[in-house]
Design a protein around this motif. Structure first.
Motif, PDB file in Angstrom:
ATOM      1  N   ILE A 154      37.797  13.245  31.966  1.00 39.26           N
ATOM      2  CA  ILE A 154      36.552  14.048  31.978  1.00 39.26           C
ATOM      3  C   ILE A 154      36.604  15.127  30.795  1.00 39.26           C
ATOM      4  O   ILE A 154      35.544  15.325  30.123  1.00 39.26           O
ATOM      5  N   ASN A 157      34.603  13.488  27.513  1.00 38.37           N
ATOM      6  CA  ASN A 157      33.256  13.560  27.277  1.00 38.37           C
ATOM      7  C   ASN A 157      32.701  15.236  27.158  1.00 38.37           C
ATOM      8  O   ASN A 157      31.681  15.432  27.183  1.00 38.37           O
ATOM      9  N   LEU A 158      33.629  16.106  27.154  1.00 38.22           N
ATOM     10  CA  LEU A 158      33.161  17.488  27.251  1.00 38.22           C
ATOM     11  C   LEU A 158      33.207  18.036  25.598  1.00 38.22           C
ATOM     12  O   LEU A 158      33.988  17.392  24.877  1.00 38.22           O
ATOM     13  N   ARG A 159      32.550  18.935  25.429  1.00 39.34           N
ATOM     14  CA  ARG A 159      32.445  19.715  24.076  1.00 39.34           C
ATOM     15  C   ARG A 159      33.987  20.406  23.952  1.00 39.34           C
ATOM     16  O   ARG A 159      34.419  20.783  24.947  1.00 39.34           O
ATOM     17  N   SER A 160      34.510  20.713  22.945  1.00 35.84           N
ATOM     18  CA  SER A 160      35.839  21.271  22.897  1.00 35.84           C
ATOM     19  C   SER A 160      36.873  20.839  24.002  1.00 35.84           C
ATOM     20  O   SER A 160      37.158  21.271  24.650  1.00 35.84           O
ATOM     21  N   MET A 164      39.895  22.115  26.895  1.00 33.91           N
ATOM     22  CA  MET A 164      39.360  21.728  28.338  1.00 33.91           C
ATOM     23  C   MET A 164      40.428  21.080  28.991  1.00 33.91           C
ATOM     24  O   MET A 164      40.686  21.170  30.200  1.00 33.91           O
ATOM     25  N   LEU A 167      43.129  23.389  29.973  1.00 34.92           N
ATOM     26  CA  LEU A 167      42.672  24.263  31.176  1.00 34.92           C
ATOM     27  C   LEU A 167      42.256  23.490  32.504  1.00 34.92           C
ATOM     28  O   LEU A 167      42.406  24.300  33.536  1.00 34.92           O
ATOM     29  N   LEU A 168      42.138  22.187  32.385  1.00 36.20           N
ATOM     30  CA  LEU A 168      41.775  21.545  33.902  1.00 36.20           C
ATOM     31  C   LEU A 168      43.102  21.098  34.427  1.00 36.20           C
ATOM     32  O   LEU A 168      43.122  21.268  35.418  1.00 36.20           O
TER      33      LEU A 168
ATOM     34  N   SER B 121      37.889  27.097  35.559  1.00 34.06           N
ATOM     35  CA  SER B 121      37.692  25.887  34.671  1.00 34.06           C
ATOM     36  C   SER B 121      36.501  24.965  35.231  1.00 34.06           C
ATOM     37  O   SER B 121      35.997  24.136  34.478  1.00 34.06           O
ATOM     38  N   TYR B 128      30.408  23.169  29.039  1.00 34.79           N
ATOM     39  CA  TYR B 128      30.720  22.539  27.994  1.00 34.79           C
ATOM     40  C   TYR B 128      30.184  21.171  27.963  1.00 34.79           C
ATOM     41  O   TYR B 128      30.554  20.125  27.419  1.00 34.79           O
ATOM     42  N   SER B 129      29.567  20.883  29.109  1.00 33.42           N
ATOM     43  CA  SER B 129      28.970  19.483  29.271  1.00 33.42           C
ATOM     44  C   SER B 129      28.011  19.327  28.569  1.00 33.42           C
ATOM     45  O   SER B 129      26.958  20.321  28.303  1.00 33.42           O
ATOM     46  N   ASP B 130      27.545  17.905  28.252  1.00 31.73           N
ATOM     47  CA  ASP B 130      26.215  17.659  27.336  1.00 31.73           C
ATOM     48  C   ASP B 130      25.147  17.620  27.812  1.00 31.73           C
ATOM     49  O   ASP B 130      23.985  18.080  27.436  1.00 31.73           O
ATOM     50  N   GLN B 134      25.684  15.036  33.759  1.00 32.43           N
ATOM     51  CA  GLN B 134      27.233  14.983  33.604  1.00 32.43           C
ATOM     52  C   GLN B 134      27.797  16.221  34.144  1.00 32.43           C
ATOM     53  O   GLN B 134      28.812  16.031  34.923  1.00 32.43           O
ATOM     54  N   TYR B 138      30.951  15.951  36.898  1.00 28.48           N
ATOM     55  CA  TYR B 138      32.474  16.369  37.048  1.00 28.48           C
ATOM     56  C   TYR B 138      32.585  17.589  37.708  1.00 28.48           C
ATOM     57  O   TYR B 138      33.847  17.627  38.109  1.00 28.48           O
ATOM     58  N   LEU B 142      35.790  18.056  40.571  1.00 28.55           N
ATOM     59  CA  LEU B 142      36.647  19.288  40.686  1.00 28.55           C
ATOM     60  C   LEU B 142      36.455  20.107  41.606  1.00 28.55           C
ATOM     61  O   LEU B 142      37.619  20.504  42.468  1.00 28.55           O
TER      62      LEU B 142
END
Lengths: 225, 224
Positions: A154, A157-160, A164, A167-168, B121, B128-130, B134, B138, B142
């Motif tokens: 997961i 594919n995320l930014r930063s 992350m 944190l997850l 989170s 933070y997803s593009d 997505q 995600y 979660l």
């Protein structure tokens, strides 16, 4: 069954070969785990009588931190030159890809732990290593690797993504961290505690079982394009 | 319709404030600080309801892939985080004068804190997803994992707590010992907070739908 197992082995073997050549994950995570232990020594001022009661906490935090570092790299290598797309295009199920990735992460973590434990023994004069403790470490690591691989996919594919993943990862693995620390403490100090080490091991097993079913399924959803 | 509900919510909340601060009897031992209980308990109830709805919305989204379910789940998650924050803030304010400590690692407190972290989170993954698609997938994953993990967190913390012989603290009296007027206030507060939640959820889902429409119409230019 054979058709399912084979791709798992092939993918895991690919990761192991890659690791044997680059030594990226194991070396960096191992050094990091050692750093954590050394820093704990200064932070808590550990004396020999305290070692037994503090060892589970320090060890599991070192394993968890090193694990999250290692896990963060699980999909990084796949990012180069679109090799993840290649992997996903393979005519194998997503479950097999997940289990392959997870097995290699599990092996890397076990390798790191099997190097950290003896060093811990030497540095802190810790002499309570037993087969039971090793069994708990293996069970706990299985849960870490399962969750970690999913969250790594997961976060990839995320930014930063570097921030992350922890944190997850940490809120979800809270129960397993508690259970591992308590079970290890029960085994190391050998005290008859109220809950009983058996029940903690039971909790770790239940966690492992649930996430072994849940994570491959979730991985299929995360990886669909 | 929404405006009408807003009116109802406003009236209910005003009556609720009156009940809490003027009508409900003052607790003998704790004094006025006990009144925070009428805000704390309904917030906790709403927070759990909200996370339950996130779970349902996530399952429905993964089954049908309809955007409205994702909107529903994520709006519910936002509200859940807000109400959990309220719980976590009002709790210590009450605990300090009554228990003498801000916080104890009691099973309910710890589980609520872990729950809050999981859903924070969840919201971070979304931001933070593009792309939108997505983020939906995600966060649905979660939302489901978070709820399935909850009983495990509860058991682990509960056993851990028993193991370490923490100070056993309770509100002191169970519901049976609650004054009838206090009980009425509590139930009314539950009703008022529930209506507030329904209105907020409704409004947030509507906003998300509008955001989706704007995004659809501006897609030609940029991808964001």
């Amino acid at each position: 069954m054979r058709d399912f197992i084979r791709p798992v082995f092939v993918i895991a073997w690919k990761d192991i070969m890659l690791e044997l050549r680059t030594k990226d994950i194991v070396v960096s995570a191992l050094v990091f785990a050692l750093m954590v232990i050394v820093i704990f020594n200064f932070a808590l001022n550990i004396t020999p009588p305290m070692v037994d009661s503090l060892a589970p906490g320090i060890l599991w935090l070192a394993f968890a931190f090193a694990g999250v570092l290692a896990m963060g790299r699980a999909f990084i290598t796949e990012g180069d030159q679109g090799s993840l797309d290649g992997l996903l295009l393979c005519p194998v199920s997503r479950d097999a890809i997940f289990l392959g990735k997870m097995s290699s992460m599990f092996l890397f973590m076990v390798l790191i732990e099997s190097l950290v434990l003896p060093i811990f023994v030497v540095l802190f004069n810790f002499d309570s290593i037993s087969f039971k403790l090793i069994a708990i470490v293996l069970l706990g690591t299985l849960g870490f690797a399962t969750c970690g691989t999913l969250f790594s996919s997961i976060a990839f594919n995320l930014r930063s993504r570097e921030i992350m993943l922890p944190l997850l990862f940490f809120p979800v693995v809270t129960p397993i961290i508690i259970a591992c620390v308590e079970a290890s403490l029960g085994v190391i100090t050998d005290t008859v505690n109220i809950i009983g080490t058996g029940r903690w091991i039971g909790l770790i097993s239940v966690f492992d079982a649930i996430f072994l079913v849940l994570c491959p399924w979730a991985f299929g959803i995360v990886m669909e394009e | 319709m929404r405006i009408l509900l807003l009116f109802v919510v406003a009236i209910l909340l005003s009556i609720d404030m009156f009940l809490i601060f003027m009508w409900a009897p003052t607790e003998v031992h704790m004094g006025h600080v006990q009144r925070i209980f009428y805000i704390h308990v309904p917030s906790a109830w709403i927070a759990f309801l909200a996370f339950g709805l996130v779970f349902l919305g996530s399952i429905q989204y993964l089954r049908t892939r309809e955007q409205k379910w994702d909107n529903f789940a994520s709006a519910s998650a936002e509200l859940g985080v807000i109400f959990t924050t309220l719980v976590l803030v009002t709790g210590p304010i009450w605990a300090k004068p009554v228990w003498g400590i801000w916080w104890t690692w009691d099973v309910r407190l710890t589980t609520t804190l872990v729950l809050w972290l999981i859903y924070v989170s969840y919201l971070m993954v979304r931001s933070y997803s593009d792309n939108h698609y997505q983020a939906s997938r995600y966060s649905a994953v979660l939302g489901i994992i978070g709820v399935i993990n909850l009983p495990l967190v509860y058991f682990a913390v509960n056993w851990w707590n028993t193991q370490h012989q923490r100070l056993v603290l309770g509100i002191g009296s169970t519901e049976a010992g609650l004054d009838p007027d206090m009980r009425t206030t509590l139930y009314f507060s539950l009703l008022a907070f529930s209506s507030l939640f329904v209105w907020l959820l409704w409004f947030r889902v509507f906003l998300k739908k509008t955001e989706d429409m704007v995004r659809e119409n501006t897609r030609l230019g940029t991808d964001q």
